[in-house]
Design an enzyme around this catalytic site. Sequence first.
Site, PDB file in Angstrom:
ATOM      1  N   HIS A 356       0.803  -1.228   0.000  1.00 28.48           N
ATOM      2  CA  HIS A 356       0.000   0.000   0.000  1.00 28.48           C
ATOM      3  C   HIS A 356       0.833   1.273   0.000  1.00 28.48           C
ATOM      4  CE1 HIS A 356      -3.952  -1.921   0.872  1.00 28.48           C
ATOM      5  NE2 HIS A 356      -3.184  -2.845   1.441  1.00 28.48           N
ATOM      6  N   LYS A 544      -8.509  13.821   4.319  1.00 26.79           N
ATOM      7  CA  LYS A 544      -7.597  12.667   4.300  1.00 26.79           C
ATOM      8  C   LYS A 544      -6.612  12.867   5.434  1.00 26.79           C
ATOM      9  CE  LYS A 544      -6.373  13.869  -0.030  1.00 26.79           C
ATOM     10  NZ  LYS A 544      -6.534  12.597  -0.705  1.00 26.79           N
ATOM     11  N   ARG A 545      -5.817  11.840   5.762  1.00 34.08           N
ATOM     12  CA  ARG A 545      -4.793  12.030   6.777  1.00 34.08           C
ATOM     13  C   ARG A 545      -3.859  13.171   6.394  1.00 34.08           C
ATOM     14  NH1 ARG A 545      -4.353   8.427  11.282  1.00 34.08           N
ATOM     15  NH2 ARG A 545      -2.315   9.413  11.526  1.00 34.08           N
ATOM     16  N   LYS A 550       0.754  14.406   0.746  1.00 35.01           N
ATOM     17  CA  LYS A 550      -0.605  14.662   0.277  1.00 35.01           C
ATOM     18  C   LYS A 550      -0.833  16.145  -0.037  1.00 35.01           C
ATOM     19  CE  LYS A 550      -2.496  10.734   2.926  1.00 35.01           C
ATOM     20  NZ  LYS A 550      -3.147   9.848   1.947  1.00 35.01           N
ATOM     21  N   THR A 652      -8.617   6.429  -1.860  1.00 37.86           N
ATOM     22  CA  THR A 652      -9.960   5.863  -1.961  1.00 37.86           C
ATOM     23  C   THR A 652     -11.001   6.949  -1.695  1.00 37.86           C
ATOM     24  OG1 THR A 652      -9.562   5.082   0.288  1.00 37.86           O
ATOM     25  CG2 THR A 652      -9.505   3.434  -1.454  1.00 37.86           C
ATOM     26  N   LYS A 656     -14.822   8.134  -3.399  1.00 42.16           N
ATOM     27  CA  LYS A 656     -16.046   8.482  -2.670  1.00 42.16           C
ATOM     28  C   LYS A 656     -16.579   9.830  -3.131  1.00 42.16           C
ATOM     29  CE  LYS A 656     -14.148   5.751   1.025  1.00 42.16           C
ATOM     30  NZ  LYS A 656     -13.191   5.780   2.138  1.00 42.16           N
TER      31      LYS A 656
HETATM   32  C1  26Q Z   1       3.548   0.647  10.352  1.00 48.40           C
HETATM   33  C2  26Q Z   1       4.462   0.320  11.353  1.00 48.40           C
HETATM   34  C3  26Q Z   1       4.336   0.849  12.618  1.00 48.40           C
HETATM   35  C4  26Q Z   1       3.275   1.710  12.890  1.00 48.40           C
HETATM   36  C5  26Q Z   1       2.367   2.009  11.904  1.00 48.40           C
HETATM   37  C6  26Q Z   1       2.490   1.487  10.620  1.00 48.40           C
HETATM   38  C7  26Q Z   1       1.514   1.849   9.562  1.00 48.40           C
HETATM   39  C8  26Q Z   1       0.168   1.963   9.855  1.00 48.40           C
HETATM   40  C9  26Q Z   1      -0.751   2.304   8.877  1.00 48.40           C
HETATM   41  C10 26Q Z   1       1.906   2.070   8.255  1.00 48.40           C
HETATM   42  C11 26Q Z   1       0.987   2.406   7.282  1.00 48.40           C
HETATM   43  C12 26Q Z   1      -0.353   2.526   7.578  1.00 48.40           C
HETATM   44  C13 26Q Z   1      -1.379   2.885   6.598  1.00 48.40           C
HETATM   45  C14 26Q Z   1      -1.177   3.056   5.328  1.00 48.40           C
HETATM   46  C15 26Q Z   1      -2.262   3.453   4.410  1.00 48.40           C
HETATM   47  O1  26Q Z   1      -3.375   3.737   4.828  1.00 48.40           O
HETATM   48  N1  26Q Z   1      -2.000   3.506   3.111  1.00 48.40           N
HETATM   49  C16 26Q Z   1      -3.013   3.889   2.144  1.00 48.40           C
HETATM   50  O2  26Q Z   1      -3.672   2.710   1.710  1.00 48.40           O
HETATM   51  C17 26Q Z   1      -4.784   3.037   0.883  1.00 48.40           C
HETATM   52  C18 26Q Z   1      -5.514   1.747   0.567  1.00 48.40           C
HETATM   53  O3  26Q Z   1      -4.786   1.005  -0.364  1.00 48.40           O
HETATM   54  C19 26Q Z   1      -4.340   3.759  -0.356  1.00 48.40           C
HETATM   55  O4  26Q Z   1      -5.481   4.156  -1.076  1.00 48.40           O
HETATM   56  C20 26Q Z   1      -3.515   4.999   0.008  1.00 48.40           C
HETATM   57  O5  26Q Z   1      -2.982   5.583  -1.153  1.00 48.40           O
HETATM   58  C21 26Q Z   1      -2.395   4.609   0.961  1.00 48.40           C
HETATM   59  O6  26Q Z   1      -1.703   5.745   1.405  1.00 48.40           O
END
Ligand code: 26Q
Length: 803
Positions: A356, A544-545, A550, A652, A656
């Site tokens: 991702h 978004k976050r 971004k 995503t 929406k």
């Molecule tokens: C990893 C290690 C330690 C702590 C936290 C994490 C961690 C947690 C969440 C790393 C990444 C995430 C989330 C990533 C994420 O949401 N990515 C998004 O995924 C979406 C679904 O595929 C995409 O549409 C987005 O582009 C992408 O940024």
Amino acid sequence: MTSINNVNNMKKALRDKLKLSYGCSVEEASEAQMMRAAALVLREIMADREISTKRATREQQARQVHYLSMEFLMGRSLMKNAYNLGLSDTLTKALDELGFRAADVFEAEPDAALGNGGLGRLAACYLDSLSTLEIPATGYSICYELGIFRQRIVDGEQVELPDNWKELGSAWLVQKPQETETVLFGGTLRRFMDNGRLHVVNEGATPVLAVPCDMEIAGFKTDHVNTLRLWDAKSPAPLDMSLFSQGEYLRAVEQHAMAETIAKVLYPEDNHYEGKSLRLKQQYFFVSATMQSIVRKHIEVCDTVMNFHEKNVIQINDTHPALVIPELMRIFMDDAGLEWDEAWEITRQSVAYTNHTVLAEALERWPQELVKTLLPRIWEIIDEIARRWQEHVEEFYHDGAKTAEMAIVWDGQVRMANLCVAVCTAVNGVSALHSDILRKDLFKDAYGMTPEKFQNVTNGIDHRRWLSEINPGLDSLIKELAGNDDYLMKPLELKKLEQFADDGAVLDRLAEIKHANKERLAKHVKRASGLVLNPDAIFDVQAKRLHEYKRQLLNVLHIISLYHELQDDPNKEMQPHTFLFGAKAAPGYAVAKRIIHLINSLADQINNDPICKDKLQVKFLENYRVSLAEILMPASEVSQQISLAGKEASGTGNMKFMMNGALTVGTLDGANVEMHEVLGDENMFLFGLHADEVVRVKREGYMPQMLYNRDEKLHRVIDQLRWGFRDGVSYDDLAQRLLMNDEYMLLQDFASYCEAESRMSATYADSRAWNRMSLLNIARSGIFAADRAVAQYADNIWHVPHR
Ligand code: 26Q
């Protein structure tokens, strides 16, 4: 079981549940109690169907999908479940007739916010499609006590509060203590020979109990009900005094501490990795419990693990659950007694990995020493996988640089993405561009070895939730124009709307629906913050976050430039424009928090300057979350998707917004590329460098200061950051960041972005043209349905049949 098919027996069922679980009458019940009573009524229906679904799966020995994810961002479930069971009208009417405002009852449910953003919400949308497509599937995660933090804005800055959701949100959870698993941490390994076989046991490990809390996931127009299994952590040893006297004091306290903390809180980082040992414990905890439970159930049915891969497929949602690989090997070898080669073949054919992100700072790399102490047996297995892989790579390429690049263990670190790529049967990205970058860049050498592994599945969203449920006005219009509700099961049917693209009456109704949704949002904002939004202004939204890639800051730079134009000519005719932001920043991400502060300083300035009256507004919406998105999406007219090309894996939110008729201002990044494919230049507002140009410009030497010196408008905007606004806060730090480094090339894309925004504003002035584009966006959004995406996973990756 009472079958519920009309308002009267729904009312009776609600009364009965209130009596049974609260001992109160309808008249005495609060909204929260009524919400829980309604949940119980629906759960009774779903529980029966869940049991039948499981029985059928067992009997047919059908291949099952296991979707492992550290996050499931479910949001609220009452409306969703009622909708899927075909009971939303019945429930709404029953609540009304019992003297409740149905909307208030729905709003009494807290969001189950067990996720950060895109990845977690994607998992939730996919669960809906898995059930709807009648695929036997289970989601697995952790039953976090605290979900993503609640965000407050205090004096313009983000403050994080704990999200204690379980008190009220647990209405949907069923504990299954009889299916508890034990997960072991630490300890020392002892080997011995028995019957000519080498055995490995772990001694002195710290056990943690994993107790399942299951949530039923009903599909739409089907009796198929899947399960989301959330593991709660419990200590095996009660902290009792008898243990202390036996000298087990420290051990008991340690066991307790471990169990207490593991399921405590969701890590609030998104697209950023930190090597915290608690995070690794969480990962192994849920992975080990999940795999033990899956293998146990498999053996119950098949009596052997030799056909495990034929009956099960494990989807790894980003690398976070990647420890399934060594854990499966461990179970097959140490518990089931297989040899390495047998265990390897079965494991390999059972796992598939979705990536991702390509951001370097988001790729998980665990310190080898940490893995070794916390998970000694898992470490041994990883080390052996890594050794064999390295041999294989050397044999294939005879290239030291490539061996180093692709190594699983290197420089004292375990690289989780490389582990997944080496082992899994399939590796997929989440949009065409992103999958391309995986093949050509991030995993290019692995692609060179096994090109057939690499696939694309462009993300999709639950269009029943994100259109039909949350935008009833639009839903009715679509059904009326189509003469049926086929689009609910066949999202591509939305295409039929296109024949109304030049029908003035239809376009007017579309505009009326949007306006009503804008007023609804305005009401919500007024109630929450007192600010009165102008419902006749363009609602231009970035939700978004908060992350530098971004580029919320690029949006801010443009708003400042509009403000400057107004200052230069207060009588300037301009399209009234309301900018809305929703975003949480990771608590430790200082720059992201500064950007939130900046947005609020700018909002304070603009909303209080008389020259902006009826022309410009800025609002930061507090605590952006699923339930707020459900009000925001239907009310949005412009969708900001402005990441630096090559950085956003898919997005995503973009889908929406599109599905609710907003037009996109965006770069050719992530799934915006596929949006552009169906919409063409003429139905969205593209700007900025393309992904390959980003690479080229960076290689040739990017100099943001030159752009600052050359572009007068940009110069003035950056200077404004330094001076700040009427609250006296300077944002010189952000200005310096842009001038000195500007990693995400905001200055590069600034002029092009302003141009796209002004094209957009000009188009908005022609309401007929605008509404036409809006209609075409809705009509062509069908490919972004999660049903399509999940069907592709089923066909190309999981090889399971579906409806
Ligand atoms: C990893 C290690 C330690 C702590 C936290 C994490 C961690 C947690 C969440 C790393 C990444 C995430 C989330 C990533 C994420 O949401 N990515 C998004 O995924 C979406 C679904 O595929 C995409 O549409 C987005 O582009 C992408 O940024």
